[in-house]
Motif scaffolding. Structure first.
Motif, PDB file in Angstrom:
ATOM      1  N   ALA A   1     -34.031  22.337  97.391  1.00  0.00           N
ATOM      2  CA  ALA A   1     -33.189  21.522  98.270  1.00  0.00           C
ATOM      3  C   ALA A   1     -32.144  20.744  97.480  1.00  0.00           C
ATOM      4  O   ALA A   1     -30.996  20.613  97.899  1.00  0.00           O
ATOM      5  CB  ALA A   1     -34.065  20.567  99.077  1.00  0.00           C
ATOM      6  N   GLN A   2     -32.528  20.236  96.322  1.00  0.00           N
ATOM      7  CA  GLN A   2     -31.619  19.431  95.509  1.00  0.00           C
ATOM      8  C   GLN A   2     -30.440  20.260  95.015  1.00  0.00           C
ATOM      9  O   GLN A   2     -29.276  19.823  95.081  1.00  0.00           O
ATOM     10  CB  GLN A   2     -32.392  18.833  94.343  1.00  0.00           C
ATOM     11  CG  GLN A   2     -31.518  18.066  93.365  1.00  0.00           C
ATOM     12  CD  GLN A   2     -32.304  17.585  92.153  1.00  0.00           C
ATOM     13  OE1 GLN A   2     -33.526  17.658  92.137  1.00  0.00           O
ATOM     14  NE2 GLN A   2     -31.584  17.125  91.152  1.00  0.00           N
ATOM     15  N   HIS A   3     -30.708  21.455  94.512  1.00  0.00           N
ATOM     16  CA  HIS A   3     -29.640  22.246  93.902  1.00  0.00           C
ATOM     17  C   HIS A   3     -28.821  23.035  94.927  1.00  0.00           C
ATOM     18  O   HIS A   3     -27.686  23.425  94.644  1.00  0.00           O
ATOM     19  CB  HIS A   3     -30.216  23.194  92.851  1.00  0.00           C
ATOM     20  CG  HIS A   3     -30.637  22.500  91.604  1.00  0.00           C
ATOM     21  ND1 HIS A   3     -31.869  21.907  91.452  1.00  0.00           N
ATOM     22  CD2 HIS A   3     -29.963  22.267  90.448  1.00  0.00           C
ATOM     23  CE1 HIS A   3     -31.944  21.357  90.270  1.00  0.00           C
ATOM     24  NE2 HIS A   3     -30.817  21.549  89.625  1.00  0.00           N
ATOM     25  N   LEU A   4     -29.409  23.279  96.121  1.00  0.00           N
ATOM     26  CA  LEU A   4     -28.619  23.931  97.170  1.00  0.00           C
ATOM     27  C   LEU A   4     -27.761  22.917  97.925  1.00  0.00           C
ATOM     28  O   LEU A   4     -26.805  23.274  98.588  1.00  0.00           O
ATOM     29  CB  LEU A   4     -29.547  24.650  98.149  1.00  0.00           C
ATOM     30  CG  LEU A   4     -30.166  25.961  97.664  1.00  0.00           C
ATOM     31  CD1 LEU A   4     -31.065  26.546  98.732  1.00  0.00           C
ATOM     32  CD2 LEU A   4     -29.086  26.972  97.281  1.00  0.00           C
ATOM     33  N   GLY A   5     -28.172  21.621  97.831  1.00  0.00           N
ATOM     34  CA  GLY A   5     -27.420  20.591  98.538  1.00  0.00           C
ATOM     35  C   GLY A   5     -27.692  20.574 100.024  1.00  0.00           C
ATOM     36  O   GLY A   5     -26.873  20.070 100.804  1.00  0.00           O
ATOM     37  N   VAL A   6     -28.829  21.143 100.439  1.00  0.00           N
ATOM     38  CA  VAL A   6     -29.212  21.136 101.854  1.00  0.00           C
ATOM     39  C   VAL A   6     -30.627  20.610 101.966  1.00  0.00           C
ATOM     40  O   VAL A   6     -31.359  20.529 100.987  1.00  0.00           O
ATOM     41  CB  VAL A   6     -29.115  22.558 102.466  1.00  0.00           C
ATOM     42  CG1 VAL A   6     -27.689  23.067 102.429  1.00  0.00           C
ATOM     43  CG2 VAL A   6     -30.042  23.512 101.710  1.00  0.00           C
ATOM     44  N   SER A   7     -31.040  20.236 103.168  1.00  0.00           N
ATOM     45  CA  SER A   7     -32.379  19.720 103.400  1.00  0.00           C
ATOM     46  C   SER A   7     -33.263  20.802 103.988  1.00  0.00           C
ATOM     47  O   SER A   7     -32.823  21.641 104.768  1.00  0.00           O
ATOM     48  CB  SER A   7     -32.331  18.530 104.356  1.00  0.00           C
ATOM     49  OG  SER A   7     -31.557  17.500 103.810  1.00  0.00           O
ATOM     50  N   LEU A   8     -34.524  20.777 103.625  1.00  0.00           N
ATOM     51  CA  LEU A   8     -35.505  21.705 104.189  1.00  0.00           C
ATOM     52  C   LEU A   8     -36.209  21.027 105.356  1.00  0.00           C
ATOM     53  O   LEU A   8     -36.007  19.855 105.654  1.00  0.00           O
ATOM     54  CB  LEU A   8     -36.502  22.125 103.112  1.00  0.00           C
ATOM     55  CG  LEU A   8     -35.888  22.752 101.852  1.00  0.00           C
ATOM     56  CD1 LEU A   8     -36.994  23.157 100.902  1.00  0.00           C
ATOM     57  CD2 LEU A   8     -35.024  23.944 102.192  1.00  0.00           C
ATOM     58  N   ASP A   9     -37.065  21.801 106.025  1.00  0.00           N
ATOM     59  CA  ASP A   9     -37.843  21.242 107.135  1.00  0.00           C
ATOM     60  C   ASP A   9     -38.602  20.021 106.662  1.00  0.00           C
ATOM     61  O   ASP A   9     -39.343  20.100 105.684  1.00  0.00           O
ATOM     62  CB  ASP A   9     -38.826  22.318 107.638  1.00  0.00           C
ATOM     63  CG  ASP A   9     -39.501  21.908 108.933  1.00  0.00           C
ATOM     64  OD1 ASP A   9     -39.769  22.788 109.739  1.00  0.00           O
ATOM     65  OD2 ASP A   9     -39.761  20.699 109.114  1.00  0.00           O
TER      66      ASP A   9
END
Length: 765
Positions: free
Chosen positions: A751-759
């Motif tokens: 999540a940190q390196h993609l810059g998006v949040s997971l469930d």
């Protein structure tokens, strides 16, 4: 060691000799009385300093005796209820410590138990004296044995009226309520000079039982003094502040007969050495009240010959003694004045010898340093390799256990999985602690400097123990003072490790009650980079507590307050040692306040800079995290040559709204990425053929050549040493993830390196 270092050591040796030789040559060339006196003082100071150091080294057994008496009182060995065991223990100490003349215990009822050396009937013999009181009846038993332990005489003495409570050693220790030392005197049984250390004894309830004493012979000091080469006709001696001679080259001159078969130490005014007496008289001080705070030099004339003398106090507070040294002037000046040429030649020879010695020492130090560096490098390589070899299969084991725990299991199966996971977590913590300790010892540990949220770090540390505390019925509270700054710059991982260690210990050793963590700001300051804040963390529990005499031991490596603790509660004894090192690195200190059965309070402070960019890295509550939708799905590539870990990572990420692809080696990873670039690459470092470093460099080279943005590449390796992380970043990696990897840790990194949040539900792992 480089050539320059060897030359530096050699030059130091030669320089010292040159200085010393120059002093001799200069003094031999000048005839003024003031110069001669200054030179004499220098020599006397050097001899006195050397003699005091060596003499106090001979007194180390006395310090050992002090430790012995404390140990006896702490371990309840002194008990008049078991006389035979006490006598046996006393004799064991006499066998182990030849400097001990006798060991004895006087009770508050007047009973007395003694084991001592006794030379009157047979040289090297032993003497036991037992005074017992049974139903008001007093008996005195005397046992004499040979050096071989055979019985010589066994008798009862109804006329013996000895009462230990009337003796100075007993009264002084009882009155001081602490370890005390007597003035030197002549032992009654051994007929040799010595001192006595005495210590009061209490039972576990604090009731006074009596006093234990140990006689320590100091005859060895006279032996040392006799071998000391002061000068051709000079001598040294040691005396007490009350004027008694304690050590003298001729030990027989230490004793004086007072009649009635009583022997005492010789006073300085009685010593059969007219020069020593005259040297003391030249001080102009009373013989029985000699208190010196610093060395005193004096000169005097006896029988037409000039002497120099010095009296200096000992540095050890246990032994308020004074060393006296005298020597005729001609011993050190006559030959210099008469043989200037010889002195110059000797000085030159000394310089040459110093050069040779310097070269030898430099070579020896060089070899020692090379061996030490080689050993340190071998240890680092061994730890790195073992870290990798242990963490790789451990990652698969713990991950499989985590996935298995998420399936439908019956009661027995769930217990088995719980045992499996607990043992694996313990092994992971052990490997982490050993690696941390290695980094501290090698000086390679360093803290990160990154902005972080204090409250987020505290919440994560407390969340680790929420379930465990609930299962034990403990009330777990984590409170942050509202005036405490939240945005700081530092190493949140190190801070969390300290908090997890302390909270884990508190929960482990608290069977019932509560565990609380409190945080508050206790000060602010300014440094070159901006404003700083000093934080105080307090971890308090209602657990089993720690004895006062063990509270410093718990911070030593591989040490616990009780040897049985590791068997009952588990643990390696490394956690608190690492905590103290981490806290020290963060500019603070750690302390403990505890009583057995009343809980423990551990308090530590850290000093951290405030985050000047307050908007950076704000942490949102879990409920405000949004899940990714299909339109924003990302492509992830896992490069891993271990089939077990590929399966494990795939299962960890199976339910995220992103695409996960895998590659078994670096060559396959390059083909796939160059054909259709990925948004994130998880790169295993240790692979056969093209390893992770080479693969990463190939990707970065193509990006630079084509002007493409850098894809995030996270190094995934079983090497947990800081050198591995540094090396991965040097080769172009964007992040670092060490095995064994947890589900939550992997998902957080993605999540940190993609810059998006997971469930948000899956974030808990």
């Amino acid at each position: 060691m480089r050539i320059q270092s060897r030359l530096a050591i050699t030059s130091v040796f030669a320089g010292l000799i040159v200085v010393f030789a120059s002093t001799i040559i200069l003094s031999s060339s000048l005839t003024s009385r003031s110069v001669l006196h200054r030179h004499a003082r220098t020599i006397m100071e050097n001899i006195a300093s050397y003699t005091i150091d060596k003499s106090q080294n001979h007194l180390i057994p006395a310090r050992q005796a002090a430790r012995l008496t404390r140990g006896l009182s702490r371990n309840n060995i002194v008990s008049s209820k078991d006389v035979e065991s006490m006598v046996a223990y006393f004799y064991e100490q006499l066998y182990l410590h030849p400097q001990f003349s006798g060991i004895y215990f006087g009770s508050d009822q007047g009973e007395f138990i003694m084991a001592s050396r006794y030379n009157l009937l047979e040289e090297g013999g032993y003497y036991t004296k037992l005074i017992r009181i049974n139903d008001g009846v007093r008996s005195v038993e005397q046992i004499y044995k040979s050096a071989a332990g055979t019985l010589i005489r066994h008798q009862f003495d109804p006329t013996d009226a000895y009462d230990p409570r009337t003796r100075p050693w007993y009264q002084r220790a009882h009155r001081a309520n602490d370890l005390t030392w007597t003035d030197p005197y002549i032992f009654y049984t051994a007929k040799k000079p010595g001192i006595t250390t005495a210590n009061p004894v209490y039972n576990s309830s604090g009731q006074f039982l009596g006093v234990i004493g140990v006689d320590i012979g100091i005859e060895e000091l006279s032996t040392f003094i006799s071998k000391l080469n002061v000068s051709e006709n000079g001598r040294a001696f040691i005396m007490s502040q009350s004027g008694d001679i304690i050590a003298y080259p001729d030990v027989e001159k230490l004793k004086q007969e007072d009649g009635d078969d009583k022997t005492r130490l010789t006073r300085i005014t009685e010593l059969d050495d007219p020069v020593a007496r005259e040297a003391f008289l030249s001080l102009g001080l009373p013989y029985d009240n000699l208190h010196l705070r610093e060395p005193i030099f004096t000169t005097f004339t006896l029988a037409g010959e000039k002497y120099n003398a010095m009296f200096a106090p000992f540095t050890g507070a246990e032994w308020p003694w004074v060393i006296g040294i005298y020597m005729p002037e001609d011993d050190y000046l006559g030959s210099i004045k008469a043989n200037r040429t010889v002195n110059i030649l000797i000085a030159l020879v000394a310089v040459v010898i110093a050069l040779i010695i310097g070269l030898l020492v430099a070579n020896k130090l060089s070899r020692a340093r090379e061996m030490a560096e080689s050993a340190d490098e071998a240890k680092s390589q061994f730890l790195a390799r073992m870290s990798h070899e242990i963490r790789t299969p451990m990652n698969a084991m713990l991950g499989a256990g985590e996935l298995l725990a998420e399936t439908s299991l019956n009661g027995d199966q769930r217990r088995y999985v719980s045992i499996y996971q607990s043992a694996g977590e313990h092994l992971r913590e052990l490997v982490r602690d050993v690696l941390d300790l290695s980094r501290f010892e090698s000086g390679r540990f360093r803290l990160e400097e990154t902005p972080f949220s204090l409250r987020s770090a505290i919440d994560k540390a407390c969340a680790v123990f929420t379930l465990e505390a609930r299962n034990k019925g403990l009330d777990l509270r984590c409170c942050v003072d509202p005036d405490t700054p939240d945005r700081l710059v530092g190493d949140p991982t190190a801070l969390r490790q300290v908090l997890v260690n302390l909270l884990g210990n508190s929960i482990k050793f608290t069977p019932q009650g509560s565990v609380s963590l409190g945080v508050r700001s206790v000060g602010a300051g300014h440094e070159a980079d901006g404003q700083t804040c000093t934080l105080e963390f307090t971890v308090q529990d209602t657990g089993i507590g720690i004895p006062v005499d063990k509270q410093e031991v718990i911070f030593e490596r591989f040490s616990q307050a009780d040897g049985s603790t590791s068997r009952k509660y588990g643990g390696t004894g490394l956690g608190l040692s690492i905590c103290r090192n981490l806290v020290t690195f963060m500019g603070g200190s750690i302390a403990v306040d505890s009583q057995p059965g009343e809980g423990t309070t551990l308090t530590f402070t850290v000093r951290l800079p405030l985050d000047q960019n307050t908007g950076f890295g704000d942490v949102l509550p879990a409920a405000q995290c949004r899940a990714c939708d299909a339109a924003s799905a990302k492509r992830i590539l896992l490069v891993e040559d271990d089939e077990r870990n590929r399966l494990l990572f795939t299962l960890f990420l199976k339910d995220i709204p992103h695409t996960l692809d895998t590659a078994e080696n670096g060559e396959e990873a390059l083909r796939k990425h160059f054909a259709a670039p990925y948004d994130l690459i998880l790169m295993d470092i240790e692979m056969a053929g093209m390893d992770g470093y080479q693969t990463t460099q190939a990707i970065r080279a193509r990006e630079r050549k084509a002007g493409l943005p850098e894809v995030p590449i996270v190094a995934v390796t079983a090497h947990a040493l800081i050198e591995a992380e540094d090396k991965s970043r040097e080769h172009g990696c964007s992040g670092f993830l060490s095995k064994p990897v947890t589900k939550a840790g992997l998902r957080q990194t993605v999540a940190q390196h993609l810059g998006v949040s997971l469930d948000p539900v899956d974030q808990t792992g």
